[in-house]
Design a protein around this motif. Structure first.
Motif, PDB file in Angstrom:
ATOM      1  N   LEU A  45       0.829  -1.201   0.000  1.00 34.67           N
ATOM      2  CA  LEU A  45       0.000   0.000   0.000  1.00 34.67           C
ATOM      3  C   LEU A  45       0.868   1.256   0.000  1.00 34.67           C
ATOM      4  N   GLY A  46       1.996   1.181   0.719  1.00 35.64           N
ATOM      5  CA  GLY A  46       2.878   2.344   0.797  1.00 35.64           C
ATOM      6  C   GLY A  46       3.471   2.728  -0.547  1.00 35.64           C
ATOM      7  N   THR A  47       3.898   1.730  -1.341  1.00 31.95           N
ATOM      8  CA  THR A  47       4.462   2.043  -2.654  1.00 31.95           C
ATOM      9  C   THR A  47       3.384   2.531  -3.623  1.00 31.95           C
ATOM     10  N   SER A  48       2.098   2.271  -3.282  1.00 31.53           N
ATOM     11  CA  SER A  48       0.991   2.766  -4.110  1.00 31.53           C
ATOM     12  C   SER A  48       0.447   4.098  -3.584  1.00 31.53           C
ATOM     13  N   ALA A  49       1.001   4.576  -2.461  1.00 28.29           N
ATOM     14  CA  ALA A  49       0.504   5.806  -1.849  1.00 28.29           C
ATOM     15  C   ALA A  49       0.581   7.025  -2.775  1.00 28.29           C
ATOM     16  N   PRO A  50       1.680   7.213  -3.556  1.00 35.13           N
ATOM     17  CA  PRO A  50       1.695   8.357  -4.470  1.00 35.13           C
ATOM     18  C   PRO A  50       0.551   8.321  -5.480  1.00 35.13           C
ATOM     19  N   GLU A  51       0.301   7.142  -6.076  1.00 37.05           N
ATOM     20  CA  GLU A  51      -0.822   7.020  -7.020  1.00 37.05           C
ATOM     21  C   GLU A  51      -2.147   7.319  -6.325  1.00 37.05           C
ATOM     22  N   LEU A  52      -2.285   6.833  -5.085  1.00 40.03           N
ATOM     23  CA  LEU A  52      -3.525   7.054  -4.332  1.00 40.03           C
ATOM     24  C   LEU A  52      -3.736   8.536  -4.079  1.00 40.03           C
ATOM     25  N   ALA A  53      -2.694   9.227  -3.616  1.00 39.88           N
ATOM     26  CA  ALA A  53      -2.814  10.656  -3.318  1.00 39.88           C
ATOM     27  C   ALA A  53      -3.171  11.453  -4.562  1.00 39.88           C
ATOM     28  N   VAL A  54      -2.448  11.188  -5.656  1.00 37.26           N
ATOM     29  CA  VAL A  54      -2.700  11.926  -6.897  1.00 37.26           C
ATOM     30  C   VAL A  54      -4.112  11.669  -7.423  1.00 37.26           C
ATOM     31  N   SER A  55      -4.543  10.408  -7.409  1.00 43.06           N
ATOM     32  CA  SER A  55      -5.853  10.065  -7.960  1.00 43.06           C
ATOM     33  C   SER A  55      -6.992  10.621  -7.111  1.00 43.06           C
ATOM     34  N   VAL A  71      -3.551   5.603 -13.094  1.00 43.67           N
ATOM     35  CA  VAL A  71      -3.578   4.186 -12.740  1.00 43.67           C
ATOM     36  C   VAL A  71      -3.199   3.310 -13.927  1.00 43.67           C
ATOM     37  N   VAL A  72      -3.810   3.547 -15.082  1.00 44.01           N
ATOM     38  CA  VAL A  72      -3.496   2.746 -16.273  1.00 44.01           C
ATOM     39  C   VAL A  72      -2.025   2.930 -16.662  1.00 44.01           C
ATOM     40  N   GLY A  73      -1.572   4.190 -16.656  1.00 44.23           N
ATOM     41  CA  GLY A  73      -0.187   4.476 -17.013  1.00 44.23           C
ATOM     42  C   GLY A  73       0.802   3.880 -16.024  1.00 44.23           C
ATOM     43  N   SER A  74       0.489   3.956 -14.720  1.00 42.52           N
ATOM     44  CA  SER A  74       1.370   3.396 -13.694  1.00 42.52           C
ATOM     45  C   SER A  74       1.479   1.884 -13.826  1.00 42.52           C
ATOM     46  N   ASN A  75       0.346   1.224 -14.079  1.00 44.36           N
ATOM     47  CA  ASN A  75       0.380  -0.237 -14.214  1.00 44.36           C
ATOM     48  C   ASN A  75       1.186  -0.674 -15.429  1.00 44.36           C
ATOM     49  N   LEU A  76       1.085   0.082 -16.524  1.00 49.48           N
ATOM     50  CA  LEU A  76       1.890  -0.215 -17.707  1.00 49.48           C
ATOM     51  C   LEU A  76       3.368   0.033 -17.420  1.00 49.48           C
ATOM     52  N   LEU A 210      -1.249   9.555 -18.154  1.00 50.10           N
ATOM     53  CA  LEU A 210      -0.666   8.318 -18.685  1.00 50.10           C
ATOM     54  C   LEU A 210       0.860   8.348 -18.720  1.00 50.10           C
ATOM     55  N   THR A 211       1.441   9.541 -18.783  1.00 51.51           N
ATOM     56  CA  THR A 211       2.893   9.645 -18.960  1.00 51.51           C
ATOM     57  C   THR A 211       3.596  10.260 -17.748  1.00 51.51           C
ATOM     58  N   ILE A 212       3.579  11.598 -17.657  1.00 48.48           N
ATOM     59  CA  ILE A 212       4.360  12.299 -16.632  1.00 48.48           C
ATOM     60  C   ILE A 212       3.978  11.854 -15.222  1.00 48.48           C
ATOM     61  N   VAL A 213       2.672  11.911 -14.914  1.00 46.92           N
ATOM     62  CA  VAL A 213       2.222  11.573 -13.560  1.00 46.92           C
ATOM     63  C   VAL A 213       2.428  10.088 -13.269  1.00 46.92           C
ATOM     64  N   ALA A 214       2.110   9.240 -14.249  1.00 43.57           N
ATOM     65  CA  ALA A 214       2.262   7.791 -14.057  1.00 43.57           C
ATOM     66  C   ALA A 214       3.721   7.414 -13.792  1.00 43.57           C
ATOM     67  N   MET A 215       4.636   8.005 -14.570  1.00 46.97           N
ATOM     68  CA  MET A 215       6.058   7.702 -14.368  1.00 46.97           C
ATOM     69  C   MET A 215       6.534   8.185 -13.000  1.00 46.97           C
ATOM     70  N   GLY A 216       6.142   9.398 -12.634  1.00 49.19           N
ATOM     71  CA  GLY A 216       6.586   9.961 -11.361  1.00 49.19           C
ATOM     72  C   GLY A 216       6.092   9.195 -10.155  1.00 49.19           C
ATOM     73  N   THR A 217       4.801   8.811 -10.170  1.00 50.96           N
ATOM     74  CA  THR A 217       4.240   8.105  -9.019  1.00 50.96           C
ATOM     75  C   THR A 217       4.689   6.645  -8.953  1.00 50.96           C
ATOM     76  N   SER A 218       5.266   6.134 -10.052  1.00 52.62           N
ATOM     77  CA  SER A 218       5.749   4.747 -10.070  1.00 52.62           C
ATOM     78  C   SER A 218       7.216   4.627  -9.665  1.00 52.62           C
ATOM     79  N   LEU A 219       7.858   5.746  -9.349  1.00 50.22           N
ATOM     80  CA  LEU A 219       9.264   5.701  -8.949  1.00 50.22           C
ATOM     81  C   LEU A 219       9.516   4.823  -7.719  1.00 50.22           C
ATOM     82  N   PRO A 220       8.610   4.825  -6.695  1.00 50.77           N
ATOM     83  CA  PRO A 220       8.855   3.925  -5.545  1.00 50.77           C
ATOM     84  C   PRO A 220       8.943   2.461  -5.957  1.00 50.77           C
TER      85      PRO A 220
END
Length: 319
Positions: A45-55, A71-76, A210-220
């Motif tokens: 859950l912690g590594t998904s926290a950035p995606e959760l906060a942004v969404s 979410v779609v961009g992060s999963n890809l 799909l791009t900037i936000v997904a890449m940034g929140t997937s850094l953890p």
């Protein structure tokens, strides 16, 4: 200035998530909760926290395309870049029996999300992740977490308590508070700056998500997986990706849709199909061989990265 704010937001998100995980995991150990259960729940859950906060912040602000695109961009990104880069660094040895159930859950959840989102094809209505859909996803999220905890407990885990004595509870509580504040404030900065950048460059919120936000929140997830393979913990890398992708759909989209129903552009159907195709490709690479231990090779890692690069070029041109 918006780009600087975006970077600051990502830093706050990632560091906030790190402090939250550290504090929560330490307190859980102090309370006698086995570390494997902590890893399956709090760390995922912690590594998904950035995606959760942004969404969630995007939903509250009405920027739903950033929420769904994130979410779609992060999963890809997780499936292609995180796994691809870790396999390039060192071939991943995957115990197929260990990850089989989690992989199956991830595939079924991804396909379920597609049908919940694009049921307009059957019922002739607008594409919408409704509050009812959000509740379904959240219920499945709770059920999945219960399943993880029960499965872990069945393993008769014995915890080493040598490090527990030295845990400073007040310090860890402070870590949790600072972490949550960092996640919330960083998420707000990311959403606001990403939206400003999108409008200034003529980009859609969907593309930015799909791009900037997904890449940034997937850094953890990327950092966690790279560190894991460098330490020889191959299963953590794949488990991190599968767990994060499952929670991204169940928890993040579920909670976002309950707050504000999410209308989805018809063009995102292609991105969903790509996501389903990628999960099926991973299944083919991992399970369609006779070995009990699958080696995800550097060549396969390069293939995953190449697919992501091609997909990114496609969605930029499509915008």
């Amino acid at each position: 200035m918006s780009y600087i704010i975006l970077v600051v937001g990502f830093i706050l998100l990632i560091k906030g998530a790190d402090l939250f995980v550290d504090g929560s995991a330490s307190i859980a150990k102090k309370l006698g909760i086995p570390s494997v259960i902590v890893g399956l729940t709090i760390v995922s859950l912690g590594t998904s926290a950035p995606e959760l906060a942004v969404s969630l912040i995007s939903s509250l602000k009405g920027s739903n395309e950033i929420a769904i695109g994130n979410v779609v961009g992060s999963n890809l990104f997780n499936a292609l870049i995180v796994l691809g880069i870790t396999a390039i660094i060192t071939p991943l040895l995957i115990d197929k029996i260990t990850i089989k159930k989690d992989f199956l859950v991830n595939n079924l959840i991804t396909i379920l999300l597609f049908f919940l989102t694009f049921d307009s094809i059957i019922f002739s209505k607008s594409n919408l992740i409704s509050r009812v859909d959000g509740i379904i996803l959240l219920v499945l999220c709770i059920a999945y977490m219960v399943y993880l905890v029960v499965s872990a407990k069945k393993g008769n885990i014995k915890e080493d308590n040598n490090e527990v004595i030295n845990i400073n509870i007040m310090q860890k509580v402070l870590f949790i508070i600072i972490g949550i504040l960092g996640i919330i404030f960083g998420g707000k900065l990311v959403v606001d700056s990403a939206t400003t950048i999108a409008y200034s460059l003529g980009m859609s919120e969907k593309l930015v998500g799909l791009t900037i936000v997904a890449m940034g929140t997937s850094l953890p997830e990327l950092v966690t997986s790279v560190v894991a393979v460098l330490k020889g913990e191959n299963e953590i890398a794949l488990g991190n990706v599968l767990g994060s992708n499952t929670f991204n759909i169940l928890l993040i989209l579920g909670a976002s849709a309950v707050i504000t129903p999410i209308p989805v552009s018809q063009t995102l159907a292609v991105d969903f199909i790509v996501l389903i195709g990628v999960t099926l490709l991973l299944g083919f690479l991992i399970f369609f061989n006779k070995e009990k231990i699958k080696k995800l090779t550097r060549t396969e890692g390069l293939l995953l990265v190449a697919i992501y690069v091609a997909y990114t070029i496609y969605i930029v041109i499509r915008n």
